[in-house]
Each structure stands twice: as structure tokens, then as C-alpha cells.
Design a protein around this motif. Structure first.
Motif, PDB file in Angstrom:
ATOM      1  N   VAL A  97      -2.944   3.904  -2.408  1.00 30.66           N
ATOM      2  CA  VAL A  97      -2.724   2.463  -1.901  1.00 30.66           C
ATOM      3  C   VAL A  97      -1.697   2.710  -0.497  1.00 30.66           C
ATOM      4  N   ARG A  98      -2.209   2.011   0.560  1.00 34.83           N
ATOM      5  CA  ARG A  98      -1.153   1.913   1.565  1.00 34.83           C
ATOM      6  C   ARG A  98      -0.432   0.499   1.773  1.00 34.83           C
ATOM      7  N   GLY A  99       0.743   0.303   1.453  1.00 33.82           N
ATOM      8  CA  GLY A  99       1.230  -1.039   1.240  1.00 33.82           C
ATOM      9  C   GLY A  99       2.783  -1.076   1.962  1.00 33.82           C
ATOM     10  N   ARG A 100       3.219  -1.989   1.416  1.00 27.45           N
ATOM     11  CA  ARG A 100       4.640  -2.329   1.755  1.00 27.45           C
ATOM     12  C   ARG A 100       5.327  -2.812   0.539  1.00 27.45           C
ATOM     13  N   ARG A 101       6.550  -2.194   0.369  1.00 28.24           N
ATOM     14  CA  ARG A 101       7.283  -2.812  -1.169  1.00 28.24           C
ATOM     15  C   ARG A 101       7.896  -3.908  -0.844  1.00 28.24           C
ATOM     16  N   THR A 102       8.418  -4.206   0.424  1.00 23.76           N
ATOM     17  CA  THR A 102       8.985  -5.432   0.696  1.00 23.76           C
ATOM     18  C   THR A 102       8.648  -5.632   2.012  1.00 23.76           C
ATOM     19  N   TYR A 103       9.086  -7.128   2.432  1.00 24.26           N
ATOM     20  CA  TYR A 103       8.788  -7.621   3.975  1.00 24.26           C
ATOM     21  C   TYR A 103       9.330  -7.011   4.983  1.00 24.26           C
ATOM     22  N   PHE A 104      10.361  -6.220   4.251  1.00 21.50           N
ATOM     23  CA  PHE A 104      11.465  -5.694   5.361  1.00 21.50           C
ATOM     24  C   PHE A 104      11.012  -3.955   5.770  1.00 21.50           C
ATOM     25  N   VAL A 105      10.138  -3.430   5.164  1.00 28.20           N
ATOM     26  CA  VAL A 105      10.083  -1.981   5.309  1.00 28.20           C
ATOM     27  C   VAL A 105       8.765  -1.858   5.866  1.00 28.20           C
ATOM     28  N   GLY A 106       8.386  -0.691   6.418  1.00 26.88           N
ATOM     29  CA  GLY A 106       7.083  -0.214   6.770  1.00 26.88           C
ATOM     30  C   GLY A 106       5.998   0.118   5.688  1.00 26.88           C
ATOM     31  N   GLU A 107       4.836   0.477   6.132  1.00 26.66           N
ATOM     32  CA  GLU A 107       3.915   0.711   5.057  1.00 26.66           C
ATOM     33  C   GLU A 107       4.095   2.304   4.702  1.00 26.66           C
ATOM     34  N   SER A 108       3.891   2.353   3.376  1.00 26.92           N
ATOM     35  CA  SER A 108       3.932   3.763   2.672  1.00 26.92           C
ATOM     36  C   SER A 108       2.746   4.048   1.943  1.00 26.92           C
ATOM     37  N   ASP A 109       2.372   5.316   1.636  1.00 20.34           N
ATOM     38  CA  ASP A 109       1.252   5.825   0.749  1.00 20.34           C
ATOM     39  C   ASP A 109       1.839   5.863  -0.526  1.00 20.34           C
ATOM     40  N   PHE A 110       0.980   5.315  -1.303  1.00 25.25           N
ATOM     41  CA  PHE A 110       1.119   5.591  -2.755  1.00 25.25           C
ATOM     42  C   PHE A 110       0.139   6.336  -3.578  1.00 25.25           C
ATOM     43  N   TRP A 111       0.240   7.175  -4.362  1.00 28.02           N
ATOM     44  CA  TRP A 111      -0.704   7.919  -5.013  1.00 28.02           C
ATOM     45  C   TRP A 111      -0.682   7.829  -6.595  1.00 28.02           C
ATOM     46  N   GLY A 112      -1.931   7.807  -7.250  1.00 22.80           N
ATOM     47  CA  GLY A 112      -1.909   7.977  -8.550  1.00 22.80           C
ATOM     48  C   GLY A 112      -2.030   9.367  -8.911  1.00 22.80           C
ATOM     49  N   GLN A 113      -2.019   9.780 -10.374  1.00 21.18           N
ATOM     50  CA  GLN A 113      -1.850  10.926 -10.819  1.00 21.18           C
ATOM     51  C   GLN A 113      -2.951  11.802 -10.770  1.00 21.18           C
ATOM     52  N   GLY A 114      -4.279  11.098 -10.630  1.00 23.59           N
ATOM     53  CA  GLY A 114      -5.345  11.841 -10.406  1.00 23.59           C
ATOM     54  C   GLY A 114      -6.361  11.863 -11.862  1.00 23.59           C
ATOM     55  N   THR A 115      -7.566  11.891 -11.508  1.00 16.63           N
ATOM     56  CA  THR A 115      -8.626  11.722 -12.824  1.00 16.63           C
ATOM     57  C   THR A 115      -9.699  12.832 -12.315  1.00 16.63           C
ATOM     58  N   GLN A 116      -9.934  13.748 -13.364  1.00 18.08           N
ATOM     59  CA  GLN A 116     -10.919  14.735 -13.348  1.00 18.08           C
ATOM     60  C   GLN A 116     -12.172  14.097 -13.384  1.00 18.08           C
ATOM     61  N   VAL A 117     -12.913  14.498 -12.379  1.00 20.75           N
ATOM     62  CA  VAL A 117     -14.450  14.117 -12.761  1.00 20.75           C
ATOM     63  C   VAL A 117     -15.313  15.522 -12.479  1.00 20.75           C
ATOM     64  N   THR A 118     -15.885  15.735 -13.356  1.00 18.66           N
ATOM     65  CA  THR A 118     -16.817  17.128 -13.686  1.00 18.66           C
ATOM     66  C   THR A 118     -18.278  16.745 -13.806  1.00 18.66           C
ATOM     67  N   VAL A 119     -19.190  17.144 -12.740  1.00 21.27           N
ATOM     68  CA  VAL A 119     -20.524  17.038 -12.934  1.00 21.27           C
ATOM     69  C   VAL A 119     -21.142  18.490 -13.303  1.00 21.27           C
ATOM     70  N   SER A 120     -21.746  18.356 -14.437  1.00 21.42           N
ATOM     71  CA  SER A 120     -22.402  19.529 -14.970  1.00 21.42           C
ATOM     72  C   SER A 120     -23.312  19.574 -16.111  1.00 21.42           C
ATOM     73  N   SER A 121     -24.467  20.117 -16.024  1.00 16.66           N
ATOM     74  CA  SER A 121     -25.348  20.174 -17.136  1.00 16.66           C
ATOM     75  C   SER A 121     -24.873  20.964 -18.328  1.00 16.66           C
TER      76      SER A 121
END
Length: 121
Positions: A97-121
Motif C-alpha cells: 500500500v502506498r499512502g500517507r499516515r497524516t495530511y502533513f507527511v509524504g507518501e510511504s510504502d507499507f508491506w504485508g507479511q506475505g502469503t505463500q502461493v504454491t502451484v503444483s500437481s
């Protein structure tokens, strides 16, 4: 603090489908862009799909026509519908997510912890 809660990963057979969700909460004033990145073992993290506030979307060439990103602004949630999955889609998927915490600060990047996707037979 901004929290990103991801869900929807798992194991699926080739040709199958999964839907990832990511909900942003906490101290966030505005969101510009929401998206998904992925990182496979031994590879760099790469953009999968992104949607900006006006609704414009970007996709990696490798997922065009198979993945669809959508966004619910009221819920600060982004979704990634993944169809026709291939073994090469196997990776840890991270919400961004790219956004701003408050009106007075610039944009920052926020990251999730990740989720595994495995495609296999």
C-alpha cells in the motif's frame, strides 16, 4: 501504525484459481495505490499487479489475462483474483500500500507479511 492483513494463499493445482485479499487498517490518512508483489526463491521481488486511486491498473506481462486486481475503497481492501495458475506463479505474495499516515507527511510504502502461493500437481 499501519497494518496489512493478507489472506487467501495456499496450494493449488495447475490451472486452478486462488483469490488473495489484503485489508489495510490503522493510522492511515489516504491511500494512493494498492498492489501485489511476489518473490520466488532465488529471485527478486517483482510487481504482479497494482491499482491506483483512480482505478488505473498495471499488470506484469506474465499475468495479463489471468490475474485481475480490484479494490474496495470503503474497506481499504485490495483483491487479486488469480486464474489459470501455473507452477511459475509459485512465490510468496506481498501486499503493498502506498499512502500517507497524516495530511502533513509524504507518501510511504507499507508491506504485508506475505502469503505463500504454491502451484503444483
Amino acid at each position: 501504525q499501519v497494518q496489512l492483513v493478507e489472506s487467501g494463499g495456499g496450494l493449488v493445482q495447475p490451472g486452478g484459481s486462488l483469490r488473495l485479499s489484503c485489508a489495510a487498517s490503522g493510522s492511515i490518512f489516504s491511500i494512493n495505490a494498492m498492489g501485489w508483489y511476489r518473490q520466488a526463491p532465488g529471485k527478486e521481488r517483482e510487481l504482479v499487479a497494482r491499482i491506483i486511486s483512480g482505478g488505473t491498473t498495471n499488470y506484469a506481462d506474465s499475468v495479463k489475462g489471468r490475474f485481475t486486481i480490484t479494490r474496495d475503497n470503503a474497506k481499504n481492501t485490495v483483491y487479486l483474483q488469480m486464474n489459470s495458475l501455473k507452477p511459475e506463479d509459485t512465490a510468496v505474495y506481498y501486499c503493498n500500500v502506498r499512502g500517507r499516515r497524516t495530511y502533513f507527511v509524504g507518501e510511504s510504502d507499507f508491506w504485508g507479511q506475505g502469503t505463500q502461493v504454491t502451484v503444483s500437481s
